[in-house]
Scaffold this active site. Sequence first.
Site, PDB file in Angstrom:
ATOM      1  N   ASP A 188       0.840  -1.079   0.112  1.00  0.00           N
ATOM      2  CA  ASP A 188      -0.035   0.066  -0.042  1.00  0.00           C
ATOM      3  C   ASP A 188       1.068   1.316  -0.010  1.00  0.00           C
ATOM      4  OD1 ASP A 188      -1.438   2.137   0.473  1.00  0.00           O
ATOM      5  OD2 ASP A 188      -2.568   1.371   2.578  1.00  0.00           O
ATOM      6  N   TYR A 245       1.204  -0.359  14.832  1.00  0.00           N
ATOM      7  CA  TYR A 245       0.510  -0.200  13.790  1.00  0.00           C
ATOM      8  C   TYR A 245       1.053   0.341  12.458  1.00  0.00           C
ATOM      9  CZ  TYR A 245      -3.620   0.009  10.730  1.00  0.00           C
ATOM     10  OH  TYR A 245      -4.476   0.455   9.612  1.00  0.00           O
ATOM     11  N   LYS A 250      -3.030  -3.295   8.040  1.00  0.00           N
ATOM     12  CA  LYS A 250      -2.865  -4.723   8.084  1.00  0.00           C
ATOM     13  C   LYS A 250      -2.210  -5.323   7.231  1.00  0.00           C
ATOM     14  CE  LYS A 250      -5.257  -6.869  11.297  1.00  0.00           C
ATOM     15  NZ  LYS A 250      -4.440  -7.452  12.170  1.00  0.00           N
TER      16      LYS A 250
HETATM   17  C1  F6R Z   1      -7.259  -0.669   8.103  1.00  0.00           C
HETATM   18  C2  F6R Z   1      -7.144   0.558   7.410  1.00  0.00           C
HETATM   19  C3  F6R Z   1      -8.107   1.534   7.973  1.00  0.00           C
HETATM   20  C4  F6R Z   1      -7.581   2.693   8.788  1.00  0.00           C
HETATM   21  C5  F6R Z   1      -8.594   3.665   9.053  1.00  0.00           C
HETATM   22  C6  F6R Z   1      -7.941   4.745  10.002  1.00  0.00           C
HETATM   23  O1  F6R Z   1      -6.449  -1.538   7.196  1.00  0.00           O
HETATM   24  O2  F6R Z   1      -6.287   0.996   6.708  1.00  0.00           O
HETATM   25  O3  F6R Z   1      -9.231   0.878   8.593  1.00  0.00           O
HETATM   26  O4  F6R Z   1      -7.064   1.863   9.813  1.00  0.00           O
HETATM   27  O5  F6R Z   1      -9.364   4.356   8.220  1.00  0.00           O
HETATM   28  O6  F6R Z   1      -6.674   5.153   9.410  1.00  0.00           O
HETATM   29  P1  F6R Z   1      -5.725   6.389  10.032  1.00  0.00           P
HETATM   30  O7  F6R Z   1      -5.334   5.524  11.319  1.00  0.00           O
HETATM   31  O8  F6R Z   1      -4.782   5.954   8.945  1.00  0.00           O
HETATM   32  O9  F6R Z   1      -6.560   7.526   9.926  1.00  0.00           O
HETATM   33 MG    MG Z   2      -4.292  -2.431   2.190  1.00  0.00          MG
HETATM   34 MG    MG Z   3      -3.946   0.900   3.945  1.00  0.00          MG
END
Ligand code: F6R
Ligand code: MG
Ligand code: MG
Length: 380
Positions: A11, A230, A233
């Site tokens: 990603d 984190y 994923k």
């Molecule tokens: C799961 C994912 C999303 C983010 C969520 C919050 O793999 O990528 O669910 O965890 O959109 O994103 P942030 O923490 O980047 O604001």
């Molecule tokens: Mg992804």
């Molecule tokens: Mg992502």
Amino acid sequence: MKTTITAIKADIGSIGGHICPSKKLLTSVENYIKEYKKDLIVDYRISYTGDDIAFLFTHFLGKDNKDVHKLAWDTFKYGSEVAESQGLYGAGQDLLKDSFSGNVKGMGPAVAELSFKERPNEPFLFFAADKTDPGAYNLPMYLSFSDPMYNSGLILSSPMSKGFRFKIMDVSHTENDRLIELNTPEDLYDIASLLRDPERFVVESIDSVDSGEQAVSVSTTRLRNIAGKYTGKDDPIALVRVQGSFPATGEVLAPYNIGPYVAGFMRGSHTGPLMPVKQNTSVSFFDGPPVVSCAAYCVRDGILTEPVDAFDHPYWDQVRTRISEKATEIRKQGFFGNAMLPYSELEYGGIVEKLDKLEQQFYNRDKDVLSEVEETDMVS
Ligand code: F6R
Ligand code: MG
Ligand code: MG
């Protein structure tokens, strides 16, 4: 000469949150590969699943080849700049190490590789999942390769009746790769005992006992283990050789109609059903649900056919409808119980601070009452 298939995905930025990469990003990485692939790779395909871009390379340089991995790494680096220039969300998020050290494994991108002497015909499948982790493949792989209820070839085909050798990794062991090798059918219950825990034990590869040939390669990287926190994923990929002494394509696809509940979904911290989707599908509901795509190919002298989208068929439409219902049902219970992952698997640290604070407010009734009585006795 052996043909090697190297699949690498990451990603490196997406539109509107974690939905899907931009057209400009996809075109830019394709142009970069065209320009720099030189004689290194024979053929390539680029696809996306959710917010992940996947490269499929064929070449004759074997697994873990430094130059092939570097091409992928450099392309992702270049793509991250394009993503940044467009203001894409999470630009370069899966590229966790700053400089390339010879192999992209352990640096963030997911890698699956197969190397083999081509059969007279060589069909294979390329799976790419988003919003979940590598253990998501445990159940479908187990059923396709060891259960006659899903794979009638285990009864009907003599080579397959000899079984398969599963290599399983303990992905919670971060110091080095900790592996175990077990054979079907004799070790079936041991294999099931491990694969029931997909956050810890993950199928890494499967070989045919009859031919000794490798059928399956799954990316086992856990981003959290690399980064220590984190970063998204792990969104695993897998390569599966099919037909002949391997399961038929349909036997490999069949278990995906279950939509098993897997780890991932919103913030990588929930449980959601794994939905088989068409290639180049974005994610939506609650940053999910967890999705898996499958492209079928044949290869000859390293040249790939066009991909055929294995989940683009009317059969899978009703499967997707049913799995959407499973997603809706589990979301009805929000954070409660099995809908959210256990503490050890939560991908965000905020809850740790909350629980630390609450820890100070807990008291032990018996002990605290006792010490109050003791204090009163002493005073009187
Ligand atoms: C799961 C994912 C999303 C983010 C969520 C919050 O793999 O990528 O669910 O965890 O959109 O994103 P942030 O923490 O980047 O604001
Ligand atoms: Mg992804
Ligand atoms: Mg992502």
